[in-house]
Motif scaffolding. Structure first.
Motif, mmCIF file in Angstrom:
data_model
loop_
_atom_site.group_PDB
_atom_site.id
_atom_site.type_symbol
_atom_site.label_atom_id
_atom_site.label_comp_id
_atom_site.label_asym_id
_atom_site.label_seq_id
_atom_site.Cartn_x
_atom_site.Cartn_y
_atom_site.Cartn_z
ATOM 1 N N LEU A 41 0.829 -1.205 0.000
ATOM 2 C CA LEU A 41 0.000 0.000 0.000
ATOM 3 C C LEU A 41 0.863 1.255 0.000
ATOM 4 O O LEU A 41 0.531 2.249 -0.648
ATOM 5 N N GLU A 42 1.979 1.211 0.737
ATOM 6 C CA GLU A 42 2.879 2.362 0.790
ATOM 7 C C GLU A 42 3.434 2.678 -0.593
ATOM 8 O O GLU A 42 3.481 3.841 -0.996
ATOM 9 N N GLU A 43 3.844 1.632 -1.309
ATOM 10 C CA GLU A 43 4.395 1.832 -2.652
ATOM 11 C C GLU A 43 3.351 2.410 -3.600
ATOM 12 O O GLU A 43 3.631 3.325 -4.372
ATOM 13 N N ARG A 44 2.139 1.884 -3.525
ATOM 14 C CA ARG A 44 1.067 2.371 -4.399
ATOM 15 C C ARG A 44 0.665 3.803 -4.038
ATOM 16 O O ARG A 44 0.388 4.622 -4.922
ATOM 17 N N ALA A 45 0.617 4.106 -2.738
ATOM 18 C CA ALA A 45 0.272 5.465 -2.303
ATOM 19 C C ALA A 45 1.337 6.450 -2.771
ATOM 20 O O ALA A 45 1.020 7.544 -3.243
ATOM 21 N N TYR A 46 2.591 6.059 -2.650
ATOM 22 C CA TYR A 46 3.689 6.906 -3.089
ATOM 23 C C TYR A 46 3.558 7.210 -4.579
ATOM 24 O O TYR A 46 3.661 8.364 -5.006
ATOM 25 N N ALA A 47 3.290 6.167 -5.366
ATOM 26 C CA ALA A 47 3.122 6.356 -6.809
ATOM 27 C C ALA A 47 1.909 7.243 -7.108
ATOM 28 O O ALA A 47 1.981 8.116 -7.983
ATOM 29 N N GLN A 48 0.818 7.061 -6.369
ATOM 30 C CA GLN A 48 -0.389 7.865 -6.584
ATOM 31 C C GLN A 48 -0.122 9.323 -6.258
ATOM 32 O O GLN A 48 -0.558 10.221 -6.987
ATOM 33 N N ILE A 49 0.587 9.579 -5.185
ATOM 34 C CA ILE A 49 0.861 10.956 -4.775
ATOM 35 C C ILE A 49 1.790 11.642 -5.772
ATOM 36 O O ILE A 49 1.626 12.818 -6.094
#
Length: 168
Positions: free
Chosen positions: A157-165
């Motif tokens: 989730l952290e990796e996906r959130a980082y990419a989304q941001i």
């Protein structure tokens, strides 16, 4: 005469007091602030409004496709039970063409994970909003912190959130 979908969109943007919102703000305002319907129904409402061309998505923002200010909205408007049934799939609605295959929103996924791990939906959303304001971070970041603090593995989730941001 305006359709109920147009009235619903007009009411939403009037209550918000602005003509542009992000998807998460749309979904959470409809479900949690106005208590018009569930988050799932609000998500379906957003997809239906996009598919019908009443609202458009541009650069990650939702906005009316046309001027909705002339549409009369009843005082204390709430979507009808018929519209809610259509959105929940009890009654078939003309499905939006392109948007129905859209990937699930990251925050909604986190919400599902929280519920699966015994965290009540409302508690998770309210704690995410409180932490977001307190720390001045994105909602998905606050949600990750809450999940992590409850012992849930958040690496993916952290990796996906980082990419989304980064895409914002």
């Amino acid at each position: 005469m305006a359709s109920e979908l147009e009235i619903c969109a007009a009411a939403f943007f009037r209550i918000q007091g602005k003509d542009v919102v992000v998807e998460e703000e749309f979904r959470m305002s409809i479900a949690l602030n106005y208590k018009w319907m569930s988050v799932k129904e609000a998500d379906q409402l957003m997809k239906t409004l996009l598919g019908s061309g009443i609202i458009v998505k541009s650069n990650g923002y939702l906005k009316p496709a046309k001027d909705l200010s002339a549409i009369p909205v009843p005082i204390a408007y709430r979507p009808s039970e018929e519209l809610r049934k259509q959105l929940s799939g009890t009654v078939k609605v003309a499905a939006p063409s392109k948007t129905s295959a859209a990937p699930k929103d990251l925050f909604v996924e986190m919400l599902d994970i929280a519920v699966d791990h015994g965290i009540p939906r409302g508690k998770f959303v309210s704690e995410s909003n409180i932490l977001k304001k307190k720390l001045g971070v994105e909602t998905v970041v606050a949600a990750i912190i809450i999940l992590r603090d409850n012992g849930i593995d958040t690496k993916e989730l952290e990796e996906r959130a980082y990419a989304q941001i980064l895409l914002k």
